[in-house]
Scaffold this motif. Sequence first.
Motif, PDB file in Angstrom:
ATOM      1  N   ILE A   7      22.593  49.378 -92.885  1.00 34.15           N
ATOM      2  CA  ILE A   7      22.036  48.365 -93.783  1.00 34.15           C
ATOM      3  C   ILE A   7      21.693  47.129 -92.951  1.00 34.15           C
ATOM      4  CG2 ILE A   7      22.530  46.861 -95.754  1.00 34.15           C
ATOM      5  CD1 ILE A   7      24.901  49.127 -96.175  1.00 34.15           C
ATOM      6  N   HIS A   9      21.130  43.469 -93.016  1.00 34.50           N
ATOM      7  CA  HIS A   9      21.444  42.384 -93.953  1.00 34.50           C
ATOM      8  C   HIS A   9      21.079  41.049 -93.295  1.00 34.50           C
ATOM      9  CE1 HIS A   9      23.558  40.049 -96.913  1.00 34.50           C
ATOM     10  NE2 HIS A   9      24.558  39.716 -96.118  1.00 34.50           N
ATOM     11  N   TYR A  35      25.416  34.812 -98.444  1.00 36.42           N
ATOM     12  CA  TYR A  35      25.156  35.863 -97.443  1.00 36.42           C
ATOM     13  C   TYR A  35      26.477  36.490 -96.991  1.00 36.42           C
ATOM     14  CZ  TYR A  35      23.802  37.870 -92.930  1.00 36.42           C
ATOM     15  OH  TYR A  35      23.615  38.733 -91.872  1.00 36.42           O
ATOM     16  N   HIS A  39      27.940  40.284 -97.586  1.00 37.97           N
ATOM     17  CA  HIS A  39      28.479  41.078 -96.455  1.00 37.97           C
ATOM     18  C   HIS A  39      29.805  41.709 -96.881  1.00 37.97           C
ATOM     19  CE1 HIS A  39      29.761  41.701 -92.154  1.00 37.97           C
ATOM     20  NE2 HIS A  39      30.935  41.610 -92.740  1.00 37.97           N
ATOM     21  N   TYR A  42      29.540  44.590 -99.544  1.00 32.92           N
ATOM     22  CA  TYR A  42      29.157  45.904 -99.022  1.00 32.92           C
ATOM     23  C   TYR A  42      30.380  46.688 -98.539  1.00 32.92           C
ATOM     24  CZ  TYR A  42      24.036  45.836 -99.135  1.00 32.92           C
ATOM     25  OH  TYR A  42      22.733  45.868 -99.543  1.00 32.92           O
ATOM     26  N   TRP A  47      29.932  45.915 -88.389  1.00 36.44           N
ATOM     27  CA  TRP A  47      28.675  45.153 -88.377  1.00 36.44           C
ATOM     28  C   TRP A  47      28.231  45.013 -86.922  1.00 36.44           C
ATOM     29  CZ3 TRP A  47      29.233  40.192 -86.073  1.00 36.44           C
ATOM     30  CH2 TRP A  47      30.548  39.723 -85.951  1.00 36.44           C
ATOM     31  N   ILE A 165      26.616  47.448 -91.013  1.00 32.99           N
ATOM     32  CA  ILE A 165      25.693  46.374 -91.389  1.00 32.99           C
ATOM     33  C   ILE A 165      25.081  45.803 -90.119  1.00 32.99           C
ATOM     34  CG2 ILE A 165      25.478  44.096 -92.413  1.00 32.99           C
ATOM     35  CD1 ILE A 165      27.110  44.679 -94.531  1.00 32.99           C
ATOM     36  N   GLU A 167      23.065  42.893 -88.448  1.00 28.68           N
ATOM     37  CA  GLU A 167      22.876  41.496 -88.862  1.00 28.68           C
ATOM     38  C   GLU A 167      22.154  40.639 -87.828  1.00 28.68           C
ATOM     39  OE1 GLU A 167      27.118  40.952 -90.264  1.00 28.68           O
ATOM     40  OE2 GLU A 167      26.002  40.240 -92.005  1.00 28.68           O
ATOM     41  N   SER A 186      18.733  44.434 -96.859  1.00 31.39           N
ATOM     42  CA  SER A 186      19.365  43.532 -97.825  1.00 31.39           C
ATOM     43  C   SER A 186      18.951  42.115 -97.449  1.00 31.39           C
ATOM     44  CB  SER A 186      20.891  43.699 -97.728  1.00 31.39           C
ATOM     45  OG  SER A 186      21.544  42.581 -98.272  1.00 31.39           O
ATOM     46  N   TRP A 231      18.603  37.966-104.076  1.00 27.96           N
ATOM     47  CA  TRP A 231      19.151  39.023-103.201  1.00 27.96           C
ATOM     48  C   TRP A 231      18.336  40.274-103.503  1.00 27.96           C
ATOM     49  CZ3 TRP A 231      24.051  42.364-104.262  1.00 27.96           C
ATOM     50  CH2 TRP A 231      24.242  43.243-103.198  1.00 27.96           C
ATOM     51  N   ARG A 233      17.222  44.161-102.443  1.00 25.25           N
ATOM     52  CA  ARG A 233      17.621  45.351-101.680  1.00 25.25           C
ATOM     53  C   ARG A 233      16.507  46.392-101.691  1.00 25.25           C
ATOM     54  NH1 ARG A 233      22.250  47.870-104.391  1.00 25.25           N
ATOM     55  NH2 ARG A 233      22.545  49.105-102.515  1.00 25.25           N
TER      56      ARG A 233
END
Length: 241
Positions: A7, A9, A35, A39, A42, A47, A165, A167, A186, A231, A233
């Motif tokens: 994901i 994000h 944010y 995180h 999820y 990450w 995730i 990032e 995301s 937000w 997705r």
Amino acid sequence: MERPYMICHMLTSLDGKIIGDYLREERTAAFIQEYENIHRRYGCKAWMCGRMTMEEHFTFGNQLDLRVENIPAIPRTDYVAKTDAKTYAVAVDPSGKLGWTTNHITDKDRFGDHIIEVLTEQVPDAYLAYLQHLGISYVFGGKDSLKFSVVAEKLKRLFFIDNLILEGGGFINGSLLNEGLIDELSLVLVPIADGASRSLTLFETSFHLKKQPPTHFFLKSIEKLNDGGLWIRYGTTPDRQ
Ligand SMILES: NC(=O)c1ccc[n+]([C@@H]2O[C@H](COP(=O)([O-])OP(=O)(O)OC[C@H]3O[C@@H](n4cnc5c(N)ncnc54)[C@H](OP(=O)(O)O)[C@@H]3O)[C@@H](O)[C@H]2O)c1
């Protein structure tokens, strides 16, 4: 290939910038907190960030002095210091520049996440010795350049990471997009236009990345945030919810 579900994000301005003056506006603080909340929502085990992002937010530019003599040659094999961590922070640091001082993240929002470095085989022996001394795990993603499909497979096999995730920043995001490894996007959209023309966006390419054809995304959900933010997705396959 068995790999984690990925994901990406990110927080962006209305004009798609991931850095800039808009981040220092008073209104933005609440979106940055949102944010972090998302995180957590999820609930992913890991990450991942690029070297620049890690340096700016987590090692704060700390430089190591690794001019130690007589370091024995260390084989370029993956080093697993911990497999039972609750959460992992994966740092993409191809030539070993990040000046970690502990084997976990010390920032209050991410405290305790065990660090895994992603390296190329060009990294100096002294850096590998330093990581082992601190108890930081590392995996190799290639000889001279990184192949993220290899990295993803190792994260799953060695650390049992099923969801990850991604990032930022823009270069690491672009690298994974290029390899078709992003399953979900995301976006926390801040209702401010930054207006800068030379700035980083969500996905960047660089000289060592060949630009791929445009990537299609499919809407999964939209949630209104306080003060006009969104937000959003998206998935990269139409049917995955
Ligand atoms: N708005 C948001 O949600 C958000 C989120 C994260 C970050 N950010 C911001 O984004 C900025 C940093 O973004 P960035 O795009 O400049 O940097 P980045 O993606 O964080 O890091 C780039 C570095 O990672 C390594 N790297 C990335 N892709 C690679 C590849 N394919 N092969 C080999 N190495 C690779 C390289 O390290 P070496 O240079 O060592 O080779 C590269 O210079 C920061 O200011 C940060 O605050 C914003």
